[in-house]
Design a protein around this motif. Structure first.
Motif, PDB file in Angstrom:
ATOM      1  N   ASN A   1      24.026  64.376 -61.949  1.00 37.69           N
ATOM      2  CA  ASN A   1      25.197  63.913 -61.995  1.00 37.69           C
ATOM      3  C   ASN A   1      26.562  64.937 -62.793  1.00 37.69           C
ATOM      4  O   ASN A   1      27.503  64.727 -62.479  1.00 37.69           O
ATOM      5  CB  ASN A   1      25.301  62.803 -62.787  1.00 37.69           C
ATOM      6  CG  ASN A   1      24.564  61.630 -62.095  1.00 37.69           C
ATOM      7  OD1 ASN A   1      24.575  61.565 -60.975  1.00 37.69           O
ATOM      8  ND2 ASN A   1      24.211  60.601 -62.789  1.00 37.69           N
TER       9      ASN A   1
ATOM     10  N   PHE B   1      31.054  66.780 -70.883  1.00 38.18           N
ATOM     11  CA  PHE B   1      31.798  65.467 -70.655  1.00 38.18           C
ATOM     12  C   PHE B   1      33.341  65.786 -70.756  1.00 38.18           C
ATOM     13  O   PHE B   1      34.004  65.099 -70.067  1.00 38.18           O
ATOM     14  CB  PHE B   1      31.285  64.425 -71.823  1.00 38.18           C
ATOM     15  CG  PHE B   1      29.639  64.073 -71.547  1.00 38.18           C
ATOM     16  CD1 PHE B   1      29.456  63.853 -70.432  1.00 38.18           C
ATOM     17  CD2 PHE B   1      29.100  64.230 -72.775  1.00 38.18           C
ATOM     18  CE1 PHE B   1      27.953  63.222 -70.418  1.00 38.18           C
ATOM     19  CE2 PHE B   1      27.579  63.735 -72.959  1.00 38.18           C
ATOM     20  CZ  PHE B   1      27.239  63.279 -71.574  1.00 38.18           C
TER      21      PHE B   1
ATOM     22  N   LEU C   1      32.233  56.424 -69.830  1.00 39.17           N
ATOM     23  CA  LEU C   1      30.682  56.913 -70.055  1.00 39.17           C
ATOM     24  C   LEU C   1      30.505  56.487 -71.447  1.00 39.17           C
ATOM     25  O   LEU C   1      31.090  57.016 -72.314  1.00 39.17           O
ATOM     26  CB  LEU C   1      30.576  58.409 -69.941  1.00 39.17           C
ATOM     27  CG  LEU C   1      30.824  59.005 -68.608  1.00 39.17           C
ATOM     28  CD1 LEU C   1      30.623  60.467 -68.669  1.00 39.17           C
ATOM     29  CD2 LEU C   1      29.644  58.265 -67.586  1.00 39.17           C
TER      30      LEU C   1
ATOM     31  N   VAL D   1      22.867  58.015 -71.334  1.00 39.71           N
ATOM     32  CA  VAL D   1      24.260  57.800 -70.760  1.00 39.71           C
ATOM     33  C   VAL D   1      24.357  56.615 -69.950  1.00 39.71           C
ATOM     34  O   VAL D   1      23.531  56.555 -68.862  1.00 39.71           O
ATOM     35  CB  VAL D   1      24.592  59.052 -70.300  1.00 39.71           C
ATOM     36  CG1 VAL D   1      26.303  58.882 -69.479  1.00 39.71           C
ATOM     37  CG2 VAL D   1      24.518  60.242 -70.938  1.00 39.71           C
TER      38      VAL D   1
ATOM     39  N   GLU E   1      26.845  54.337 -67.393  1.00 35.09           N
ATOM     40  CA  GLU E   1      27.922  54.441 -66.732  1.00 35.09           C
ATOM     41  C   GLU E   1      28.680  53.010 -66.737  1.00 35.09           C
ATOM     42  O   GLU E   1      27.741  52.217 -66.047  1.00 35.09           O
ATOM     43  CB  GLU E   1      27.957  54.945 -65.488  1.00 35.09           C
ATOM     44  CG  GLU E   1      27.501  56.510 -65.723  1.00 35.09           C
ATOM     45  CD  GLU E   1      27.342  57.219 -64.427  1.00 35.09           C
ATOM     46  OE1 GLU E   1      27.849  56.579 -63.271  1.00 35.09           O
ATOM     47  OE2 GLU E   1      27.037  58.358 -64.177  1.00 35.09           O
TER      48      GLU E   1
END
Length: 732
Positions: A62, A75, A113, A132, A134
């Motif tokens: 990702n 990020f 996030l 993490v 989403e």
């Protein structure tokens, strides 16, 4: 657990393993891989410097990163830590925390996030294991109904919107994607938008000036934080109007999330009248609930208005109003006047300010008065002055300096003993290249720089550390610095507050104490060795000499006892021989006793004892002694006599061992209230470095003996000329 196998990895989408093969299934990374490698949730591990140590397959797919990447590089594409980073709590407070850290758009859908950080402590090191999540931001459709309700399914939300509808502030309700669901009447009148505004983006409708930080706004709202920023929007008259927009996240009873956007307009005449009523209400509340007393009089002297504070003052001090009227001319001429009022219990001082009020009517005249009680301020002023004096005294005694440090280590706002500590003037130092760390001693530089750098990474942190600095004159001194970082409302570190103390004297005292303790330990060992040597010598003399005599006497007596008949002359010979042995043994006992403590010291005093010891020394070593002693006996206490005699013995011992001398001059005299003993030899002369050397325990012992009776011992030597030792002791 051994962390030697932990390695920073690089991304490889075809890689099924993310650990070093040498671990052979052991260690932390093997455990993480077995638990989370195939999970659908992105999982990664960071160390205390926010570097990635491990990540599972989902994370590697990702997110893009490279070797030595830090989580905030990935990020936020940023070089600084995320403002909402939950790992900070993991590292500082050792507790788990979840926060939204970033927002991005994925195929037209906004995704926030959310990172859940869990502290992991192994081998006294803290790591953060992060998960993490989403979260897609849903869109909500806005619609209007005939009865002016916007959301039939949410009555409590309709009540809130009804309140918004009657406020004079422009308000918009949106979903989490900023799609407009509702506009109140004030906003419609102000902006005059087209009919088709529902479900459109707020940013399209308002036509903000410049690019807005939408992703940052979304992330902070996801963390339930209010967001405020300023911009300009276009009104219906095509003018650009400066506004302050406040975004407030709310949630309905069915857990649906919305954003309320409030627009505060600051200029433009065409909207100013919209806020007249609201401003009047605000001013009224300020006047009613303020700390100042306010009252208004008409031109007849009648009070037409007074707030609660003024009413309390009039009630507590009945004569106060009369005093104000007496000073009315002064109040309006100078703008203010101090008035003292008293009652049966207390006396207070007030500051009264006067303001004439202009009205549309030319016939009505009013005067307003503002009253502030200065008594509490005077008390505070006295306390502040006292505190300033105390701080000044502390500053003078402690030699301290206060200053601020920015992220480039530049210093500002310097107060205190800066020149005394650093040797630099403030004005010539403030602009120096690396700021404060430039004067840090090289051996301490990296440690100090790391401490300051860490303070810029972790908010609400304080530290105290000691280090050395190099003054302008090259002198090296010790300092101690207490540091705290100051953050703004968003958690951003602005600068470091520092107070630095000069602790050089304290450090020197610690070193002297440490050296003194070491010297005392060595001296104790030295005295112990002298005692052991003395015991050994005494044991030798008792065993070899006294024992020999006693054994011979025993043999003679045994011989006599075995003989039944002895001639008288033979018996007398044996008895005389044994008497000689007894006399020899008595002399030896006296000699041993004199070595331990000469009886002459007790019976005849210090002068005779020194004379006797000098003769004994000359007899044993063949070094000629020349004496210069006072004729009268010196009256000295027993403790001081022992110190003088033992120091004299040690001086003679050192001459015999080290001086290679042939003559010793001994001088004893009274100078004022002091006894002065001077011993000089004609030997090779002691070197200055040997006088203060730590191995010279005999010299240190003599000095300690002298100090014990408030005396002083000095030693000087000239090469190939000789050494002079002077002992000075107060008699009384």
């Amino acid at each position: 657990m051994n962390f030697g196998f932990l390695k920073i990895f690089t991304k490889n989408s075809n890689q099924s393993e993310s650990i070093d093969s040498q671990t052979s299934g052991n260690g932390l990374l093997n455990l993480l891989s077995s638990l989370y490698e195939s999970q659908n949730t992105s999982v990664y591990l960071i160390n205390s410097t926010y570097e990635l140590v491990w990540a599972n397959k989902k994370f590697r797919e990702n997110f893009s990163f490279s070797k030595d990447s830090k989580c905030y590089n990935i990020f936020l594409k940023s070089s600084t830590i995320c403002q909402n980073c939950p790992a900070i709590a993991a590292f500082q407070k050792n507790q788990p925390l979840d926060k939204f850290v970033a927002t991005h758009e994925d195929n037209g859908t906004k995704v926030s996030l959310q990172v859940f950080a869990v502290p992991v402590e192994i081998d006294r090191q803290i790591f953060s294991l992060n998960f993490v999540l989403e979260k897609e931001i849903p869109s909500t459709k806005g619609h209007e109904t005939s009865d002016n309700s916007v959301f039939k399914e949410s009555p409590e939300l309709n009540k809130l919107l009804f309140l918004f509808e009657n406020l004079s502030i422009p308000i918009i309700l949106t979903d989490l994607n900023f799609n407009v669901l509702y506009l109140n009447k004030t906003f419609k009148e102000f902006l005059n938008p087209s009919d088709k505004v529902l479900n459109r983006s707020l940013f399209d409708i308002c036509n903000f000036k410049g690019k807005l930080p939408i992703e940052e706004i979304s992330t902070r709202l996801a963390n339930s934080e209010k967001v405020v920023f300023t911009s300009e929007i276009s009104s219906h008259s095509a003018k650009r109007i400066p506004v302050t927009i406040e975004f407030v996240p709310i949630q309905s009873q069915d857990s649906t999330e919305y954003i309320v956007s409030l627009f505060y307009l600051t200029t433009e005449d065409d909207v100013r009248t919209t806020f007249e009523q609201e401003r009047y209400e605000i001013f009224t509340k300020l006047i009613e609930n303020g700390d100042s007393g306010i009252f208004v009089q008409n031109d007849l002297g009648q009070i037409v208005y007074q707030n609660d504070k003024a009413g309390k003052i009039f009630k507590e001090f009945p004569e106060f109003l009369n005093e104000v009227l007496k000073h009315k001319e002064q109040i309006f001429r100078q703008g203010q006047a101090q008035i003292t009022a008293a009652n049966s219990n207390t006396e207070n001082t007030f500051l009264v300010e006067g303001y004439p009020i202009k009205t549309r009517s030319t016939r009505a005249h009013y005067n307003s008065y503002v009253i502030d009680d200065l008594t509490q301020f005077k008390n505070i002023e006295q306390e502040l002055n006292s505190l300033k004096q105390t701080l000044a005294k502390v500053e003078r005694k402690t030699k301290s300096v206060l200053f601020k440090i920015d992220s480039n280590f530049k210093i500002t706002d310097v107060t205190g003993s800066f020149y005394e500590i650093t040797g630099y003037k403030v004005e010539e130092f403030v602009g120096k290249g690396n700021g404060w760390v430039e004067i840090v001693y090289p051996d301490d530089y990296f440690r100090v720089q790391n401490n300051f750098s860490e303070m810029f990474h972790f908010p609400n942190l304080s530290k105290t550390f000691e280090y050395r600095i190099k003054k302008a004159n090259g002198e090296i001194v010790w300092v101690e610095t207490l540091v705290e970082n100051l953050v703004d409302s968003r958690g951003k570190i602005l600068y470091l507050d520092c107070i630095t103390f000069d602790i050089d004297e304290q450090k020197q005292a610690e070193e002297r104490l440490k050296s003194s303790q070491e010297e005392m330990r060595n001296l104790a060992m030295y005295f112990e060795s002298l005692r052991e040597e003395e015991k050994k010598k005494l044991a030798f003399e008792i065993h070899d000499e006294l024992g020999h005599i006693l054994t011979a006497m025993k043999l003679e007596l045994s011989w006599v006892l075995k003989k039944k008949f002895l001639r008288e002359e033979v018996l007398h010979e044996k008895l005389h021989k044994m008497i000689d042995m007894i006399d020899s043994m008595i002399r030896k006992v006296r000699s041993i006793s004199s070595q331990l403590r000469p009886s002459v010291l007790d019976h005849f005093g210090i002068t005779a004892a020194i004379e006797w010891q000098a003769k004994e020394f000359q007899k044993q070593t063949a070094i000629r002694c020349r004496l210069n002693l006072p004729k009268q006996e010196i009256q000295l206490s027993e403790a001081k006599s022992i110190v003088v005699f033992r120091v004299f013995q040690e001086i003679l011992t050192n001459i015999a061992r080290h001086a290679n001398a042939t003559r010793v001059d001994i001088h004893l005299d009274i100078e004022g209230n002091n006894l002065v003993l001077t011993v000089a030899d004609n030997g090779k002369g002691i070197k200055p470095e040997d006088i203060s050397a730590k191995k010279s325990l005999g010299i240190f012992g003599m000095k300690e003996r002298a100090r014990s009776v408030n005396g002083k011992l000095t030693i000087s030597g000239v090469s190939n000329i000789g050494t002079t030792v002077t002992l000075t002791i107060p008699i009384n």
